[in-house]
Design a protein around this motif. Structure first.
Motif, PDB file in Angstrom:
ATOM      1  N   SER A  72       5.038   4.097  11.381  1.00  9.67           N
ATOM      2  CA  SER A  72       3.777   3.380  11.558  1.00  9.67           C
ATOM      3  C   SER A  72       3.470   3.173  13.043  1.00  9.67           C
ATOM      4  CB  SER A  72       3.843   2.034  10.841  1.00  9.67           C
ATOM      5  OG  SER A  72       2.635   1.348  10.933  1.00  9.67           O
ATOM      6  N   GLY A  75       2.456   6.429  14.649  1.00  8.64           N
ATOM      7  CA  GLY A  75       1.145   6.846  14.156  1.00  8.64           C
ATOM      8  C   GLY A  75       0.017   5.951  14.655  1.00  8.64           C
ATOM      9  N   ARG A  77      -0.603   2.819  13.902  1.00  2.19           N
ATOM     10  CA  ARG A  77      -1.206   2.002  12.849  1.00  2.19           C
ATOM     11  C   ARG A  77      -0.305   0.842  12.441  1.00  2.19           C
ATOM     12  NH1 ARG A  77      -0.017   7.239  10.278  1.00  2.19           N
ATOM     13  NH2 ARG A  77       1.868   7.006   9.001  1.00  2.19           N
ATOM     14  N   GLU A 290      -5.318  16.910   0.242  1.00  2.00           N
ATOM     15  CA  GLU A 290      -4.635  16.888   1.535  1.00  2.00           C
ATOM     16  C   GLU A 290      -3.401  17.770   1.595  1.00  2.00           C
ATOM     17  OE1 GLU A 290      -3.818  12.856   2.493  1.00  2.00           O
ATOM     18  OE2 GLU A 290      -5.938  12.351   2.840  1.00  2.00           O
ATOM     19  N   SER A 293       2.360  16.124   2.677  1.00  2.00           N
ATOM     20  CA  SER A 293       2.303  15.193   3.801  1.00  2.00           C
ATOM     21  C   SER A 293       3.712  14.734   4.151  1.00  2.00           C
ATOM     22  CB  SER A 293       1.439  13.980   3.430  1.00  2.00           C
ATOM     23  OG  SER A 293       1.469  13.009   4.457  1.00  2.00           O
ATOM     24  N   GLY A 296       2.470  10.789   6.055  1.00  2.00           N
ATOM     25  CA  GLY A 296       1.507   9.947   5.365  1.00  2.00           C
ATOM     26  C   GLY A 296       0.320   9.508   6.198  1.00  2.00           C
ATOM     27  N   ASN A 297      -0.580   8.768   5.554  1.00  2.00           N
ATOM     28  CA  ASN A 297      -1.832   8.337   6.176  1.00  2.00           C
ATOM     29  C   ASN A 297      -1.812   6.896   6.669  1.00  2.00           C
ATOM     30  OD1 ASN A 297      -3.308  10.793   5.461  1.00  2.00           O
ATOM     31  ND2 ASN A 297      -3.206  10.051   3.353  1.00  2.00           N
ATOM     32  N   THR A 301      -5.126   3.073   5.389  1.00  2.00           N
ATOM     33  CA  THR A 301      -5.946   4.275   5.231  1.00  2.00           C
ATOM     34  C   THR A 301      -5.889   4.806   3.808  1.00  2.00           C
ATOM     35  OG1 THR A 301      -5.560   4.863   7.551  1.00  2.00           O
ATOM     36  CG2 THR A 301      -6.336   6.616   6.093  1.00  2.00           C
ATOM     37  N   THR A 302      -4.722   4.729   3.182  1.00  2.00           N
ATOM     38  CA  THR A 302      -4.585   5.172   1.797  1.00  2.00           C
ATOM     39  C   THR A 302      -5.499   4.377   0.877  1.00  2.00           C
ATOM     40  OG1 THR A 302      -2.294   5.919   2.091  1.00  2.00           O
ATOM     41  CG2 THR A 302      -2.987   5.369  -0.148  1.00  2.00           C
ATOM     42  N   LYS A 305      -9.044   5.559   1.298  1.00  2.00           N
ATOM     43  CA  LYS A 305      -9.276   6.841   0.613  1.00  2.00           C
ATOM     44  C   LYS A 305      -9.436   6.635  -0.892  1.00  2.00           C
ATOM     45  CE  LYS A 305      -6.920   9.837   3.990  1.00  2.00           C
ATOM     46  NZ  LYS A 305      -8.046  10.766   4.216  1.00  2.00           N
ATOM     47  N   LEU A 339       1.854   8.723  -0.181  1.00  2.00           N
ATOM     48  CA  LEU A 339       0.538   8.802   0.438  1.00  2.00           C
ATOM     49  C   LEU A 339       0.483   8.055   1.770  1.00  2.00           C
ATOM     50  CD1 LEU A 339      -1.751   8.270  -2.683  1.00  2.00           C
ATOM     51  CD2 LEU A 339      -1.547  10.370  -1.339  1.00  2.00           C
ATOM     52  N   SER A 340       1.177   6.928   1.866  1.00  2.00           N
ATOM     53  CA  SER A 340       1.061   6.064   3.039  1.00  2.00           C
ATOM     54  C   SER A 340       2.058   6.388   4.136  1.00  2.00           C
ATOM     55  CB  SER A 340       1.231   4.597   2.617  1.00  2.00           C
ATOM     56  OG  SER A 340       0.298   4.245   1.628  1.00  2.00           O
TER      57      SER A 340
END
Length: 414
Positions: A72, A75, A77, A290, A293, A296-297, A301-302, A305, A339-340
């Motif tokens: 995190s 990234g 975030r 996507e 991954s 992750g996002n 953000t997940t 989406k 996803l995250s």
């Protein structure tokens, strides 16, 4: 000072688990107790206490937490994802904070005084919920159980977590019943009956399925007898039957008729399988769009989406508005980690489950707790709620003390 703190510390820990369901009513107290535990911990913990944490499952879970933080942060975030990362930290932190409380020689079926806190907490939550139900029934002049709005509104906490607490309570009482006569056996048996009846009355499907799975799991421990195999077969049939029953509820999930405006939010929140079916389809669509991954996002953000998917994929306007307003998450911890935080996070979480199973598979209680963790992670993002983090912490405590006992050869196979 140290002696005083050492005397207070266990009771602060047990009080925390006793009042967890009442967090919405006494929100400050759990945080105060956590602060007390954190401040007192370095003053009362002993060097030898840390030996209880020398287990591969806890090491893998710590690696998962470290990865979530690093991933995190790199990234960019971390602040957005901190709310979820903090709850993972609470779960592992509770296991660490418990080590001065646990006994010198813990056993898998004797997890210390915390089991009493779980039992009392469950009974208190049941009494509170039943009292609310009586008041609501009196005020409305109608009586309905199961998925009714009356039940949903009367419960102290979400039905899923109340069912989880009752499942814990049943399991702890079951393990506490002695084979020989003991006065406490009657109390534990009564507790099992009360919690079982309550689970049935509130129609907690995941709790019911969990108990059936645990019943099946128990047949692999102790002496093998013909009646155990018959019971196991019955449990398998019941689980399969309940699965198909739930599956039928998901038919035409996107096109079901809208409910009256005054009750849409309540009804939608009780039709839990339909909710999850829609969310999981959106999660699958995100994965398809996507591709693979690795990192992750991000948790925030997940969710964004998923909301975009609800806007595009749900044709029923009222239902779409509910999903967008509620910003429903993936309702599956495995999907949420993938996803995250990507495949690495999912791999570490699965690694924790596999390593734990290999470490405790010969003993029922820690294996049962691991099974509960897996089942609830399949239908809920347990780290999106603080109460979920508390109860995952309880599971980690049992795993940690069980592994420690196994290494000291203090557990007899049960």
């Amino acid at each position: 000072m140290r002696i005083l703190l050492a005397a207070i510390y266990p009771y602060a820990f047990l009080l925390l688990y006793l009042i967890i369901p009442f967090d919405n009513y006494i929100r400050a107290l759990p945080n105060i107790l956590l602060i007390i535990l954190v401040v007192a911990f370095p003053l009362i913990v002993k060097k030898e206490d840390f030996k209880k944490m020398k287990s591969l499952p806890i090491a893998v879970f710590l690696a998962l937490f470290a990865y979530l933080c690093i991933n995190s942060f790199l990234g960019g975030r971390f602040l957005e994802d901190y709310n979820i990362i903090k709850k993972v930290m609470i779960a592992v932190g509770l296991a660490i904070l418990y080590i001065p409380v646990s006994e010198a020689k813990p056993t898998a079926d004797e997890i210390g005084k915390i089991k009493g806190a779980i039992i009392l907490s469950s009974l208190a939550a049941i009494i509170f919920s039943v009292y609310n139900f009586v008041l609501i029934t009196h005020n409305t002049g109608s009586f309905a159980l199961g998925d009714s709005p009356q039940v949903v509104e009367s419960l102290l906490i979400d039905r899923l977590y109340l069912g989880l607490l009752s499942t814990f309570s049943i399991l702890v009482s079951f393990q506490s019943i002695k084979k020989q006569y003991h006065p406490n056996n009657n109390y534990h048996l009564a507790n099992i009956v009360i919690n079982l009846v309550f689970i049935i009355l509130i129609a907690s499907k995941i709790a019911g399925i969990s108990l059936l799975v645990l019943l099946l799991l128990k047949q692999f421990y102790g002496q093998r007898k013909i009646w155990k195999m018959v019971l196991a077969s019955g449990a398998i049939i019941a689980v399969i039957g309940m699965f198909f029953l739930l599956k039928n509820e998901s038919d035409n999930i996107y096109n079901s008729d809208a409910k009256a405006n005054t009750i849409v939010p309540i009804i939608e929140n009780t039709r839990t399988f339909e909710l999850r079916a829609i969310v999981w389809q959106c999660a699958a669509k995100i994965i398809d769009d996507e591709g693979f991954s690795l990192t992750g996002n991000g948790f925030a953000t997940t969710n964004d989406k998923l909301v975009s998917c609800y806007e595009a994929e749900i044709p029923n306007l009222e239902k779409r508005d509910v999903f967008i307003a509620k910003e429903y998450n993936t309702h599956n911890q495995f999907l949420d980690f993938y996803l995250s935080a990507g495949f690495i996070a999912l791999l570490l979480f699965l690694g924790f489950i596999v390593v734990t199973f290999l470490s405790v598979r010969k003993h029922f209680l820690p294996t049962a707790m691991l099974a509960i963790l897996v089942m609830y992670c399949l239908v809920e993002n347990v780290f999106h709620r603080q109460i979920g983090a508390y109860y995952i912490g309880f599971i980690l405590i049992i795993i940690m003390t069980s592994v420690s006992a196994l290494e000291n050869n203090d557990i007899k196979e049960t």
